[in-house]
Design a protein around this motif. Sequence first.
Motif, short mmCIF file in Angstrom:
data_model
loop_
_atom_site.label_atom_id
_atom_site.label_comp_id
_atom_site.label_asym_id
_atom_site.label_seq_id
_atom_site.Cartn_x
_atom_site.Cartn_y
_atom_site.Cartn_z
N GLU A 1 0.84 -1.19 0.00
CA GLU A 1 0.00 0.00 0.00
C GLU A 1 0.88 1.24 0.00
O GLU A 1 2.00 1.18 0.48
CB GLU A 1 -0.90 0.00 1.25
CG GLU A 1 -1.90 -1.15 1.31
CD GLU A 1 -2.93 -1.11 0.20
OE1 GLU A 1 -3.09 -0.06 -0.45
OE2 GLU A 1 -3.57 -2.12 -0.03
N CYS B 1 9.84 -1.01 4.86
CA CYS B 1 8.38 -0.81 4.79
C CYS B 1 7.85 -0.80 6.21
O CYS B 1 8.54 -1.14 7.16
CB CYS B 1 7.72 -1.99 4.08
SG CYS B 1 8.31 -2.33 2.44
N ARG B 2 6.58 -0.46 6.32
CA ARG B 2 5.90 -0.56 7.60
C ARG B 2 4.91 -1.72 7.52
O ARG B 2 4.13 -1.83 6.57
CB ARG B 2 5.17 0.72 7.92
CG ARG B 2 4.63 0.74 9.35
CD ARG B 2 4.18 2.10 9.73
NE ARG B 2 5.31 2.98 9.68
CZ ARG B 2 5.62 3.86 10.62
NH1 ARG B 2 4.88 3.96 11.68
NH2 ARG B 2 6.65 4.65 10.49
N LEU B 3 4.94 -2.59 8.51
CA LEU B 3 4.05 -3.75 8.57
C LEU B 3 2.67 -3.32 9.01
O LEU B 3 2.49 -2.80 10.11
CB LEU B 3 4.62 -4.79 9.54
CG LEU B 3 3.84 -6.09 9.69
CD1 LEU B 3 3.88 -6.88 8.38
CD2 LEU B 3 4.43 -6.92 10.82
N LYS B 4 1.68 -3.52 8.15
CA LYS B 4 0.29 -3.20 8.48
C LYS B 4 -0.43 -4.43 9.02
O LYS B 4 -1.25 -4.32 9.91
CB LYS B 4 -0.45 -2.66 7.25
CG LYS B 4 0.16 -1.40 6.67
CD LYS B 4 0.25 -0.32 7.68
CE LYS B 4 -0.58 0.87 7.29
NZ LYS B 4 -0.60 1.90 8.31
N SER B 5 -0.12 -5.60 8.46
CA SER B 5 -0.67 -6.85 8.98
C SER B 5 0.18 -8.02 8.51
O SER B 5 0.85 -7.94 7.49
CB SER B 5 -2.13 -7.04 8.55
OG SER B 5 -2.23 -7.28 7.17
N GLN C 1 8.08 0.69 15.72
CA GLN C 1 7.45 1.37 14.59
C GLN C 1 6.97 0.40 13.51
O GLN C 1 6.46 0.81 12.48
CB GLN C 1 8.42 2.39 13.99
CG GLN C 1 8.70 3.51 14.98
CD GLN C 1 9.53 4.60 14.37
OE1 GLN C 1 9.17 5.13 13.31
NE2 GLN C 1 10.63 4.96 15.00
N LYS C 2 7.15 -0.91 13.76
CA LYS C 2 6.71 -1.97 12.84
C LYS C 2 7.40 -1.88 11.48
O LYS C 2 6.79 -2.09 10.44
CB LYS C 2 5.19 -1.97 12.70
CG LYS C 2 4.50 -2.27 14.00
CD LYS C 2 3.02 -2.46 13.82
CE LYS C 2 2.43 -2.81 15.18
NZ LYS C 2 1.12 -3.34 15.09
N VAL D 1 0.42 -7.28 4.56
CA VAL D 1 0.11 -5.97 4.00
C VAL D 1 1.22 -5.05 4.50
O VAL D 1 1.44 -4.94 5.72
CB VAL D 1 -1.27 -5.44 4.42
CG1 VAL D 1 -1.49 -4.03 3.86
CG2 VAL D 1 -2.38 -6.38 3.96
N LEU D 2 1.93 -4.44 3.57
CA LEU D 2 3.03 -3.54 3.89
C LEU D 2 2.74 -2.16 3.33
O LEU D 2 2.01 -2.02 2.34
CB LEU D 2 4.33 -4.05 3.26
CG LEU D 2 4.76 -5.47 3.62
CD1 LEU D 2 5.96 -5.88 2.77
CD2 LEU D 2 5.10 -5.55 5.10
N HIS D 3 3.33 -1.14 3.93
CA HIS D 3 3.22 0.22 3.42
C HIS D 3 4.61 0.70 3.03
O HIS D 3 5.55 0.63 3.83
CB HIS D 3 2.64 1.14 4.49
CG HIS D 3 2.47 2.55 4.02
ND1 HIS D 3 3.46 3.50 4.12
CD2 HIS D 3 1.43 3.16 3.42
CE1 HIS D 3 3.03 4.63 3.60
NE2 HIS D 3 1.81 4.45 3.17
N HIS D 4 4.74 1.14 1.79
CA HIS D 4 5.98 1.77 1.31
C HIS D 4 5.55 2.91 0.39
O HIS D 4 5.00 2.68 -0.67
CB HIS D 4 6.86 0.79 0.56
CG HIS D 4 8.26 1.29 0.37
ND1 HIS D 4 8.54 2.44 -0.32
CD2 HIS D 4 9.44 0.79 0.78
CE1 HIS D 4 9.86 2.64 -0.32
NE2 HIS D 4 10.43 1.65 0.35
#
Length: 95
Positions: free
Chosen positions: A11, A50-54, A72-73, A87-90
């Motif tokens: 995401e 990245c940031r781990l969302k789930s 900060q995951k 689900v990752l955020h980058h």
Amino acid sequence: MTDSRFQVRIEPAGITFTVSPAETLLEAALSAGVDFPHRCRQGVCTSCVCRLKSGEVRYDEPSPLSPADIEQKFVYGCQAFADSDLVLHHPFIRP
């Protein structure tokens, strides 16, 4: 023995690809044609973070994560292996 594969969603780009438990997130993304930022492939440059969302990831020892990274995951794509769908955020990965 079957090769379990997990789905990874990035995401906000909405990009998805699959990863086996034996390959890093970066390796799987590049194999799938995802323009995933990276430079060093050693968990030092932080381009692939990245940031781990789930979901759940694991690392070979020693883990590259600091206590602040864990809080900060953050996920180091070049070092992380999937243990579930993710689900990752980058913010810099584009479709």
